[in-house]
Design an enzyme around this catalytic site. Sequence first.
Site, PDB file in Angstrom:
ATOM      1  N   GLU A   1       0.828  -1.217   0.000  1.00 51.23           N
ATOM      2  CA  GLU A   1       0.000   0.000   0.000  1.00 51.23           C
ATOM      3  C   GLU A   1       0.858   1.261   0.000  1.00 51.23           C
ATOM      4  O   GLU A   1       0.497   2.261  -0.623  1.00 51.23           O
ATOM      5  CB  GLU A   1      -0.945  -0.021   1.199  1.00 51.23           C
ATOM      6  CG  GLU A   1      -2.000  -1.127   1.061  1.00 51.23           C
ATOM      7  CD  GLU A   1      -2.811  -1.325   2.310  1.00 51.23           C
ATOM      8  OE1 GLU A   1      -2.250  -1.885   3.279  1.00 51.23           O
ATOM      9  OE2 GLU A   1      -3.983  -0.916   2.343  1.00 51.23           O
TER      10      GLU A   1
ATOM     11  N   GLU B   1      -4.889  -9.220   3.655  1.00 51.88           N
ATOM     12  CA  GLU B   1      -5.676  -8.876   4.848  1.00 51.88           C
ATOM     13  C   GLU B   1      -6.881  -9.781   5.080  1.00 51.88           C
ATOM     14  O   GLU B   1      -7.216 -10.091   6.224  1.00 51.88           O
ATOM     15  CB  GLU B   1      -6.126  -7.409   4.779  1.00 51.88           C
ATOM     16  CG  GLU B   1      -5.019  -6.403   5.078  1.00 51.88           C
ATOM     17  CD  GLU B   1      -4.108  -6.115   3.900  1.00 51.88           C
ATOM     18  OE1 GLU B   1      -4.265  -6.761   2.843  1.00 51.88           O
ATOM     19  OE2 GLU B   1      -3.232  -5.246   4.032  1.00 51.88           O
TER      20      GLU B   1
END
Lengths: 210, 215
Positions: free
Chosen positions: A113, A133
């Site tokens: 990210e 995630e």
Amino acid sequence: MAELVLFDIDDRGVATITLNRPERLNAINMAMRDLLWEYLQACRDHPDVRAVCFRGEGRAFSAGADISEFGTAPSLWESRRARHERDVWGLLLSLPVPLVARLHGYCFGAGLELPLCCDVRVAAEDARFGLPEVTLGYIPSAGGTQTLPRTIPPGAAADLILTGEPVGTEEALRWGLVSRVVPEAELDAAVEEEVGRLLAGPFEPARPAL
Amino acid sequence: MSRIGALALTAGVSADAVAGALAGYAEGDARVVVVEAAADADLGAWPGERVRRLWRDYPLPVVFAFEGRLAGAEAAFALGCDIRVCGAEAAIELDGASMDDLTAERTRTLLGLGAGDVIPARLTAGEALEAGLVSRVGPAGSAGKVARGAAEAVAARGPIATRLAKEAVWRGLDQPLEQALRFETDLTLLLQATKDRAEGVRAFMEKRPPDFTGE
């Protein structure tokens, strides 16, 4: 103990931010997020900074957020407030100078990210990219659900985000997740070349636009 | 595997029957749905409202598999799904001129095309993979297997997380980035209040597979 994030500005005005927790594959903990916040503010406020380069010390760029710290926030409300007040990723996206990510090994979760907020991503052949995630019953929380579908074709982004399965450099190059893949021995030279190119020309941001 | 809903588009399976089956899976224990298009599939029509309902409102991730030539209503259905996979000999035909607005809009989103760009008439498996219209291509004949592999991955994840991830991706894409990032933050905070998220972290720390219950 060594600084968890290193910060340096060279005489050209190229700031280098190094994730420096190699024994934990540069898992980003709260202390590192605090340092990133501090250094990114310095990059924003320092008039001499003309580009920022991100790198990771050791075998990986970053395996992601430090999961051992998950669930330690005082309350949801406090978490939300802190997130909005100290928005590391929003600050990164708003920096007016070119941002370059030097990627190798694991680039997972926050370790992907952060590069997704950059303009240029250069990777070594051993790099692996993923947003795992959902394997933790969670979703990407450093902007990945928004920056990935704005960077690669959204159907491909949906696959990565929903399955949590990683991809290698072939897929990353195909879909524009990285712009260049080189043997690891040539990674520094390739990054340097990209930085030189960005310093020489007028800068057109390539990151998702705020 | 009750966690994976399976639908085969074959001759005689109508669009209404498919919509009904999907609704049934969303009410049950399924965490993901796999749809396989057979060569004789004949949905008749799959209008833009139904395309949009699939990606925007249908709660479960849907994986779509095809071989050979995919066109018409079956192609429209595929565009509404979250993940598309195909065999190496497959091709998808997109008749931009006859598409309704919502289907054309979805096609442009998936292909990264602007409003004025022409929708390509036909993409081979390789071209569709390059464009990210499909995300996985297997040897000819293996699309169903590839799709079930992706679905098994989704089904093993936290089911609230995969539902919210679907929502974050597709609904977030329509929002200005700053707003979309706040949207993501709020969905993550919602997940922080779930038992699944606590189980996911605990399982990771204990180096065992998580047992997600969807709570």
